[in-house]
Design an enzyme around this catalytic site. Sequence first.
Site, mmCIF file in Angstrom:
data_model
loop_
_atom_site.group_PDB
_atom_site.id
_atom_site.type_symbol
_atom_site.label_atom_id
_atom_site.label_comp_id
_atom_site.label_asym_id
_atom_site.label_seq_id
_atom_site.Cartn_x
_atom_site.Cartn_y
_atom_site.Cartn_z
ATOM 1 N N ASP A 14 91.713 118.620 -14.431
ATOM 2 C CA ASP A 14 92.466 117.367 -14.296
ATOM 3 C C ASP A 14 92.060 116.569 -13.059
ATOM 4 O O ASP A 14 92.859 115.821 -12.500
ATOM 5 C CB ASP A 14 93.986 117.632 -14.252
ATOM 6 C CG ASP A 14 94.464 118.496 -15.393
ATOM 7 O OD1 ASP A 14 94.185 118.140 -16.551
ATOM 8 O OD2 ASP A 14 95.101 119.535 -15.128
ATOM 9 N N HIS A 42 90.403 113.864 -21.185
ATOM 10 C CA HIS A 42 89.698 112.992 -20.245
ATOM 11 C C HIS A 42 90.194 111.558 -20.416
ATOM 12 O O HIS A 42 89.986 110.943 -21.458
ATOM 13 C CB HIS A 42 88.192 113.093 -20.469
ATOM 14 C CG HIS A 42 87.653 114.439 -20.091
ATOM 15 N ND1 HIS A 42 86.342 114.808 -20.289
ATOM 16 C CD2 HIS A 42 88.252 115.514 -19.514
ATOM 17 C CE1 HIS A 42 86.168 116.056 -19.850
ATOM 18 N NE2 HIS A 42 87.314 116.487 -19.388
#
EC number: 6.3.4.4
Length: 430
Positions: A14, A42
Site C-alpha cells: 500500500d 493499485h
Amino acid sequence: MGQSVVVLGAQWGDEGKGKIVDLLTEEIGAVVRFQGGHNAGHTLVINGKKTVLHLIPSGILRDDALCLIGNGVVISPAALQKEIAELETSGVEVRSRLKISPAAPLIMPYHIALDQARERAAGGKAIGTTGRGIGPAYEDKVARRGIRIADLHYPKQLEELLRTALDYHNFVLTNYLKTDAVDFQKTFDEALAFGEYVQPMKSDVAGILHDLRKQGKRVLFEGAQGALLDIDHGTYPYVTSSNTTVGGALAGAGVGADSIDYVLGIAKAYATRVGGGPFPTELDDEIGQGIRDRGAEYGASTGRPRRCGWMDIVALKRAVAINGISGLCITKLDVLDGMEKLKVCIAYEYNGKRTEYAPLDAQGWEECTPVYLEFPGWTENTHGITNWDDLPPAARAYLRSLEELAGCPISIVSTGPDRDHTMVLQDPFA
C-alpha cells in the site's frame, strides 16, 4: 539495449506503487505484473479521476503502453473479466494491449472457498488474507496440481486436472473445514468459457520481454504488496504467498538478472500495515488515527482500515538490502503536514540489547521495542508541491535524514494522489 526498472514496495504494501508506475510509463515499451493476484489494489488519480486496478498493470491508462501479466501472477477469471469490462466501459482499450502468460496459474472457486473457510476456522489467529484464494492457488502451483491458462485449451486434460483437484479439495472442505463442496460441472463450464475469452490475450510474455530489450525499449516491472510481506523474507507467517522482492520479478516474468537496470523502492513517509502480524512502530492512539484519516488509509481492495505508525528505518534498510534498491520514492509526504513532531525508528531493543537488524521471524519482531529519533514537523502545506526548493525546510530535512538513515538516495517524492503531485529528483530511466 533497453532499460528495465523494477518498482516494488519497500514496506508492508500500500505504498503508492500504482501511481508511480503510471508516472513512469510515459514513452514505455511495456509494463509487466510478475507476482500476486487481485489482492493488489493499485490506485491511480489522473486529473482528479480515481481508478483502482487489481490485476491489470497500471500502464493500461497510457494509450501506447503494452501491458503484460507474467507467469508469477495468479489469475482470477471473474476478477480479470470484471476489471477489463470496467476499463473498456470507461473508454480504455484493454484486450488488444494486454498479453498474459499461458503459464500463469488460475484461482479456482475451490481456492476461494478454502481461503475463506481457513480464515474463519483460525479465528483470532487468522493471517488476515483478503479471502480471494491467492494463497491456496499458489499452494496448488507448488504442489503441481494447479490449473494454468494453457490447460484451458485442452478440454480432456482440463477435466482430468479439475477432477483430481476437486477430489482433494472437496474432501478438505467438507470433512475438515465443515463447509460446502464445490460443484465440478459448474466450475468446468466456467473454466472452458474463460479459456475462449482469454485465448486472444495468451502470449509468451518472457519472449516479448526479451524482444523489447533487444529493440531498446523501456520496460517497467510492477510489483504488488511489499518486500516485508515476501513469502521468504517477510514477517512469516504473516506474509503473502509470493515473492514480492526483486527475485520475484525475474522468476515471475521470465527474465535474467542482467535484464534489470534499476530497482525503485516505494515507501510512505510513515508506515502502514493491513491484517495481522508484527508492526513495531504502530500507533494505536489519536496520532495513528489522525494519520489514517488524513492519508485515507483504507484498503483499495478490501476497504479495511490500515494500521498506521512511524517510519521504521530498520525495516526499510532490510528492504533496501534484500532488493538491491537503487533509489527510493517517498510517498504521502503531505499526510504529515501540520504535525508538531515526527518520530523515526532507527533501532530496536531486542532481548535486552540494541540492534539495527530486524529479526528473521514474526515472534522476534513482536518482541522488538522501537528506538526513536525525533524530528521537528512543519505547519506549511506540502500538498501538490512539485519543486524540491518549495518544500518547507523541516520537510526537506526530514527527507534528507531518511535518505541518510536508510543508506539509499531518494529519487522521487510524492505530495498527493494525482499523477502531477510528484517531484522527480532522479529519473530511474535516465
